[in-house]
Design an enzyme around this catalytic site. Sequence first.
Site, mmCIF file in Angstrom:
data_model
loop_
_atom_site.group_PDB
_atom_site.id
_atom_site.type_symbol
_atom_site.label_atom_id
_atom_site.label_comp_id
_atom_site.label_asym_id
_atom_site.label_seq_id
_atom_site.Cartn_x
_atom_site.Cartn_y
_atom_site.Cartn_z
ATOM 1 N N GLY A 1 0.591 -1.310 -0.069
ATOM 2 C CA GLY A 1 -0.356 0.188 0.074
ATOM 3 C C GLY A 1 1.203 1.239 0.301
ATOM 4 N N ARG B 1 0.885 -5.796 -4.657
ATOM 5 C CA ARG B 1 1.278 -6.993 -3.674
ATOM 6 C C ARG B 1 1.605 -8.240 -4.153
ATOM 7 N NH1 ARG B 1 -1.767 -4.482 0.914
ATOM 8 N NH2 ARG B 1 -3.142 -2.051 -0.224
ATOM 9 N N ASP C 1 5.885 -7.732 6.345
ATOM 10 C CA ASP C 1 6.016 -8.542 4.962
ATOM 11 C C ASP C 1 7.124 -8.828 4.156
ATOM 12 O OD1 ASP C 1 3.767 -9.961 6.528
ATOM 13 O OD2 ASP C 1 2.593 -10.298 5.192
ATOM 14 N N LYS D 1 8.529 0.227 5.141
ATOM 15 C CA LYS D 1 7.462 2.308 4.774
ATOM 16 C C LYS D 1 5.755 1.359 5.499
ATOM 17 C CE LYS D 1 4.426 -0.021 3.038
ATOM 18 N NZ LYS D 1 3.768 -0.522 1.441
ATOM 19 N N THR D 2 5.032 2.498 5.882
ATOM 20 C CA THR D 2 3.929 1.266 5.950
ATOM 21 C C THR D 2 2.746 2.372 6.485
ATOM 22 O OG1 THR D 2 1.982 0.548 7.235
ATOM 23 C CG2 THR D 2 3.658 -0.337 8.430
ATOM 24 N N ASP E 1 0.626 2.330 9.068
ATOM 25 C CA ASP E 1 0.312 1.818 9.865
ATOM 26 C C ASP E 1 0.559 1.500 11.425
ATOM 27 O OD1 ASP E 1 -2.046 1.036 8.345
ATOM 28 O OD2 ASP E 1 -1.363 -0.969 8.287
ATOM 29 N N TYR F 1 -24.626 17.526 16.184
ATOM 30 C CA TYR F 1 -24.299 15.454 15.680
ATOM 31 C C TYR F 1 -22.920 14.871 16.511
ATOM 32 C CZ TYR F 1 -26.651 17.217 11.112
ATOM 33 O OH TYR F 1 -27.265 17.950 10.364
#
Lengths: 552, 552
Positions: B81, B145, B176, B202-203, B205, B243
């Site tokens: 990603g 991927r 991974d 890298k990520t 997340d 809201y």
Amino acid sequence: MEISLLQKARYAYVPKLPEMLRNGIADISVLEGEETTSAADCEKIKALFPNTYGKREIVFQKGQNTSKTQKQIVGVILSGGQAPGGHNVICGLYDALKSTNPENELYGFKNGPIGLIEDNYIVFNDDYINEYRNTGGFDIIGSGRTKLETNEQFAIVAEVCKKHGITAIVIIGGDDSNTNAAVLAEYFASHNTSVQVIGCPKTIDGDLKNEDIECSFGFDTATKTYSELIGNIARDANSAKKYWHFIKVMGRSASHVALECALETQPNICLISEEVAAKKMSLSQIADYIADSVEKRAAQGMNFGIAIIPEGVVEFVPEFSVLIQEINELLAGSKADAFNALPTWNDKYAYIEKGLTKESMEVFAILPQGIQQQLFLERDPHGNVQVSLIESEKLFSALVKDKLAARKQAGTYNGKFNPIHHFLGYEGRCAFPSNFDSDYCYSLGYNAFMLIQYGYNGYLSKISNLSKPAKEWIAGGMPITKMMNIERRHGEDKPVIKKALVELDSKPFKFFETHRETWAVDTCFVYPGAIQYYGPVEVCDITTKTLALEQN
Amino acid sequence: MEISLLQKARYAYVPKLPEMLRNGIADISVLEGEETTSAADCEKIKALFPNTYGKREIVFQKGQNTSKTQKQIVGVILSGGQAPGGHNVICGLYDALKSTNPENELYGFKNGPIGLIEDNYIVFNDDYINEYRNTGGFDIIGSGRTKLETNEQFAIVAEVCKKHGITAIVIIGGDDSNTNAAVLAEYFASHNTSVQVIGCPKTIDGDLKNEDIECSFGFDTATKTYSELIGNIARDANSAKKYWHFIKVMGRSASHVALECALETQPNICLISEEVAAKKMSLSQIADYIADSVEKRAAQGMNFGIAIIPEGVVEFVPEFSVLIQEINELLAGSKADAFNALPTWNDKYAYIEKGLTKESMEVFAILPQGIQQQLFLERDPHGNVQVSLIESEKLFSALVKDKLAARKQAGTYNGKFNPIHHFLGYEGRCAFPSNFDSDYCYSLGYNAFMLIQYGYNGYLSKISNLSKPAKEWIAGGMPITKMMNIERRHGEDKPVIKKALVELDSKPFKFFETHRETWAVDTCFVYPGAIQYYGPVEVCDITTKTLALEQN
């Protein structure tokens, strides 16, 4: 209270005023223009506004101050949906008021127009104001959607003004709120209250625009924020190369936001509601139009893309409006009970099939089941279909999917179609205002006070020449009645400010029209990135492509 | 090609390198540290990596260059990603390579690891590289991927390297991909190919993190972009005051993104998946936890709020995982046909009621019907429930609504609850990298080449001391095997880099835990605003709160 580093840094930003306002009241004089007439229906508007109709446009210039020396107590309200820069209108108003006379006072009425009715207010001071300089949101005093439009309400407002000695009210709002500002101004004038009313043009939708309002505030920041995100998504699409992103953007009745975002980001597809209406496009035609782009890109190995969908587009599809009317008929009053009693969706579907005209049934039949059910099951308290709940981004991607399946069968298309859906709205209404909106809003507020100081009533704070640097902007005022015409609203003739829709012969639309065929097939994405408040002037201070095209 | 004004301005940005890299290879020497051992399962890892296990950590320092003079032909791939800054890793790598020896060459293999298999590449030159400096996205060569993990694939890669004379491969990817980088490095070493492999972390997340990786790149920019939007939405909530916004943020397996956004914006609620799992929270408990905040705020007249929901949270609810397993069982193989043949949802519901255990049926029964149907009707090609499709932001708001209805009945709650839903993901993965990510990524790439030049294989490009200014960063390399342990994956024992979940005794979580009760009830929102690339250093160059808390 914890604040972000950016917010702290933004407190130090000094908004830029038009040259003629930079030395304050001592150096400001008035140049009067011609008497004005309304945009249309002059006699009717004149009859409705006997005291405020036909006044002259005015422009401020450097010169000897001739305004009355009078202690001013001003009330201000924020009306309707949030737009970046609202806080700066109030800051500009406050600074002008205090620098003119430290005895002057600014009341902020809370939670929108209702604050004037409930006499719910705060009195601003430096410490309070300073926490809101150059920030987004309307949280400084809150906003609300109550409408000030009846004589009963006006009488209460007049009482509240009398109680506090208020000399003027500034209404920061959209077309409806400014219409109501004009009506309130007329009420005050006809009741000899001497309270003045000044409007300021707010709305991210960009539909409060005419020959006197070059743009409403907030439009610049909101479209820059949406364009940042659309650009980021487009770059993601062009990196992953496997998704079609359907991005709905706010804007119920006009497509200015969608169009500006398209001009900024160059997506493959951007629907324009006004064009859909003008060309009487059907859902099927729109789906085919999008599917053509998907097919042509797939033929080049590009199974990805960006489609921008204006929030209100389905309401502009003529056949869809007919369908909605028929559904409302079909379920009016007690008929809904019979419908609701049917046990299964299949039974309901049969009932619908019998009740709709053949034409509407054809439209209904192509809708995805989720939306079919939504139309019938999620009605508002009056039993009407809630068109605004329809997720049009999902509707169109589903219709496109069907088209592509048919084309695959026919052998003309052999790609992959994976749609992802987004809705951009609340993400942009309360962003920190861009430098443009910071400057424009501060100027609107500052200028509003000058109009008050010079005794004007029923005027809109007008700042123009906006595609030029702030120094060259022109400050002045325009009678709100000049922008009005008579329109049929809820079965009544009403004097209103005309809503500005996207005109299909305007320069922004023409530019889009010239390029969109290329954008539809090739990958021409532009990535605007996040709004910058510091750094190179061309990155930080330039306003919209829409305005640049309109003014060139 | 049209580019945005910001993109043009960003081309001119010069990323900051750690001090020891600033004069290039001529002034860089190596300081070797201790021999390393793997994070766990040392003997097993050692056996799997006989040629690359146990190497020494190294740190670069100023000193006499002792690297071999050899023409380098390097291949680079982007894997998985998108994350902001990927382009800068390649730019740093390219600049280091060319400044070391203008004859050196950099190949970019296209569309992820598959590019190495298909021998699909470009050779970079200045003109091409310059168009991507300091930009977001992975569109420079695309990503993908495909996993490089079998010996058959490695043999093809070895052939491709031989064909082009490639001396080293840089793999830019997540846990991974870096695991696979280590395996490929071992393959090359054991087959005497002399091709080196270097990984870059890298990520967005944030779950590729350990004592040697202070943070993965992209996390800073992505969380800043999400925090911008959450802040804008929070300011809107605090302005409109009507809201509750349920905002799902990307992050399937770890909640670092949600936690960082919470630290930046101080929402009323932020769920942390790891805590849900640790405390074995049920859906009902989570809904009660949120409803408590809604109720307490309503009691103070505040019928609005912000709840951040990590994308993967439902997968961490133990009872929900059991339910999913039972559903998969219930519809396994031919049983699905019987189920699908049932004519109405009522029939299907009865079938489900009979098939699930009492405990799972209780969980199923409280789900909104839309999600019940989704679980059964939208299964993947293997017939499994697609948990990732569940709109958890809508799930929780629906459950909270039910809780509030019950509390209203009980008389403890008397507010209004209007939820609005958002998902923030694609909006942040391809933003223009923040100054931090621009600098960090450029340094990672530059440093990767120095590791190549000094002959290292199976190393991760390591830049540390990241909460300090870039000048004080430390550049070096760490054997990837040091970060590995053995985990059970798809029924097999595999050597992998351990995924970093949010630890409940970590400083970032503890800070959150200390404040969240106040945040839940009061309005403590912080509005970070858009990422700034220019202007005050404290606004532009500071990285995440997570790192600041971790490093104090």
